[in-house]
Design an enzyme around this catalytic site. Structure first.
Site, PDB file in Angstrom:
ATOM      1  CB  SER A  96      -0.953  -0.039   1.191  1.00 13.07           C
ATOM      2  OG  SER A  96      -1.964   0.928   1.068  1.00 13.07           O
ATOM      3  CD  GLU A 146      -5.048  -4.314  -3.793  1.00 16.80           C
ATOM      4  OE1 GLU A 146      -5.236  -3.914  -2.622  1.00 16.80           O
ATOM      5  OE2 GLU A 146      -3.975  -4.785  -4.189  1.00 16.80           O
ATOM      6  CG  HIS A 156      -5.704  -2.350   0.335  1.00 13.13           C
ATOM      7  ND1 HIS A 156      -4.725  -2.314  -0.623  1.00 13.13           N
ATOM      8  CD2 HIS A 156      -5.300  -1.503   1.321  1.00 13.13           C
ATOM      9  CE1 HIS A 156      -3.774  -1.465  -0.240  1.00 13.13           C
ATOM     10  NE2 HIS A 156      -4.089  -0.970   0.946  1.00 13.13           N
TER      11      HIS A 156
END
Length: 497
Positions: A188, A319, A415
């Protein structure tokens, strides 16, 4: 059974803890506390100490707000008070060894949350498998990334990461590691940080390989946008938009204003006010300042800034569902809103929706928005970085597609879900609220083994990426190599993203 080990670093001797064949040294300062006269300054060397410093517990975390519900439960993270927050943690199989590969991990958290002490990042699993693992803290939010109109060091959070990598170069041999065999990785915001490091002159030569999970080289602000944001923050606090004035604001007030500004950008995303933040969705992120970060990372990488670095890069299949399912947003999306989002991404609306509907028959507008946002934000940047490195056969691409059973199965492969698998920390219930109780250990075994192999050998075990085959290793309910998955959706973004 535990025992103590000591290691001499350039700042002093540290005493760690040994358990089950792994030696851990936690909370070691790599830079001086960034407070007082050092507030909003570039990182300074740590202050040396006499005697033996205990390194048996995680050190202080940097100033940061808590996650808002429900993400405080889904993404648990510790808050450890103290000013000596620019610290790192080392796990090694043998401090007396030499030449071991090294994996330096940069945490995620949208550049406002996270730390190297998050349980999912326990480096003992890498040390168990012959790798010296390092996790780091770096300054976040206003402290790390606010851009000042009156100058001062930009991208302080990135400079912290460089300082940590330099510490590794100077010290990792004392823990059994080889400074010439360093892989830097992140997820990320951590993956985006690695993308920046691949583009930064000051980071050249500090690592040989890179792992980028759910973050690559597209996310950075222009200096003009970043300067405007600094002005908005100062206006909210009723001070001048200058380093000295903001340094005098009490920390609690500064973090409250930081959060309020982020909420403003999320609830009223006016591109005239917020510029690229309207689509990037992060108010605090790296800034193309022309010095620390000379250009948007993907442009630098495409021009060859990291041509000698092998990369492992990828994203998760779903995600964006992390940001749309737990809060119910996925059920609030209408067809007009979906069309507005596609237009905001500068994609051809009719063709884009036709292609994505064909890829997920019967999908709701919210589910289509999640797919499109996932590709724009995560998958396409990963592919572009792989394309930039593919010429020398130095890029490998993965996709994580195992669906979480949580929220009635609607999270999908969202995610952050892959972290417990790549670190092989399922047994620690890492991110348990995100993945549930039945996460397959066999998949963690395969994924973690591939990451260890890449760090150790420079090859994760499948075909490298090229522009003809576009091979992607899919880690899902089955592990298989797929050529150009969802290629028609990928092609939508050619010349756009």
């Amino acid at each position: 059974m535990t025992a103590e080990q000591t290691v001499r670093t350039t700042s002093g001797t540290v005493r760690g803890l040994s358990r089950d064949g792994v030696h851990a040294f936690l909370g070691i300062p790599y830079a001086a506390p960034p407070f007082g006269e050092r507030r909003f300054a570039a990182p300074a060397p740590p202050e040396p100490w006499d005697g033996v410093r205990a390194a048996t517990e995680y050190g202080p975390t940097v100033p940061k707000p808590p996650y808002t519900p429900p993400y405080d439960v889904l993404l648990p993270e510790p808050v450890i008070p103290g000013e000596d927050c620019l610290n790192l943690n080392v796990w090694t199989p043998d401090p007396g060894a030499s030449g071991l590969p090294v994996f330096v991990w940069i945490h995620g958290g949208a550049f406002v949350n996270g730390s190297g002490a998050v349980p999912v990042y326990d480096g003992a699993t890498f040390a168990r498998d012959g790798v010296v693992a390092v996790t780091i803290n770096y300054r976040l939010g206003v402290d790390g990334f606010l851009h000042f109109a009156d100058g001062g060091p930009a991208n302080r959070g990135l400079l912290d990461q460089v300082a940590a990598l330099r510490w590794v170069q100077d010290n990792i041999a004392a823990f059994g590691g080889d400074p010439a065999r360093v892989t830097v990785g992140g997820e990320s915001a951590g993956g985006m940080s690695v993308g920046c490091l691949l583009a930064m002159p000051s980071a050249q030569g500090l690592f040989a390989q890179a792992v980028l999970q759910s973050g690559a080289g597209h996310h950075a602000l222009t200096e003009a946008t970043a300067t405007r944001i600094g002005g908005y923050l100062a206006e909210r606090l009723n001070v001048a938009p200058e380093r000295s004035a903001l340094a005098g604001v009490p920390l609690a007030d500064l973090i409250a204003a930081q959060q309020a500004l982020g909420m403003d950008a999320a609830t009223a995303p006016d591109p005239h006010r917020w510029g690229e933040v309207t689509t990037n969705l992060m108010v605090y992120e790296p800034v193309v300042d022309g010095d620390v970060l000379p250009d948007l990372p993907i442009r630098r990488i495409a021009a060859g800034s990291a041509r000698d670095v092998a990369v492992l890069v990828g994203a998760n299949r779903d995600e964006n569902r992390l940001f749309m399912v737990p809060n119910g947003l996925i059920d609030m999306v209408t067809d007009p809103l979906l069309q507005m989002v596609v237009a905001g991404y500068s994609a051809p609306s009719e063709k884009t929706l036709e292609v994505y509907r064909a890829g997920r028959p019967g999908a709701t507008p919210g589910e289509l928005m999640a797919d499109i946002a996932t590709d724009w934000f995560f998958r396409i940047p990963a592919i572009r970085l792989a394309e930039a490195q593919a010429g020398g056969g130095r890029a490998w691409v993965y996709e994580f597609s195992w669906p979480s059973p949580q929220f009635g199965g609607r999270l999908g492969a969202c995610h952050a879900l892959e972290l417990g698998f790549t670190f092989d920390t399922l047994a620690l219930e890492a991110h348990g609220a995100l993945m549930g109780s039945g996460a397959p250990q066999a998949l963690a075994d395969e994924m973690h083994r591939a990451w260890v192999r890449f760090v150790r050998d420079g090859d994760p075990g499948w075909a490298p990426y090229d522009l003809d085959r576009r091979a992607v290793q899919d880690f899902g309910e089955q592990v298989r190599l797929v050529d150009d998955p969802r290629g028609e959706q990928r092609a939508i973004w050619d010349s756009i993203r």
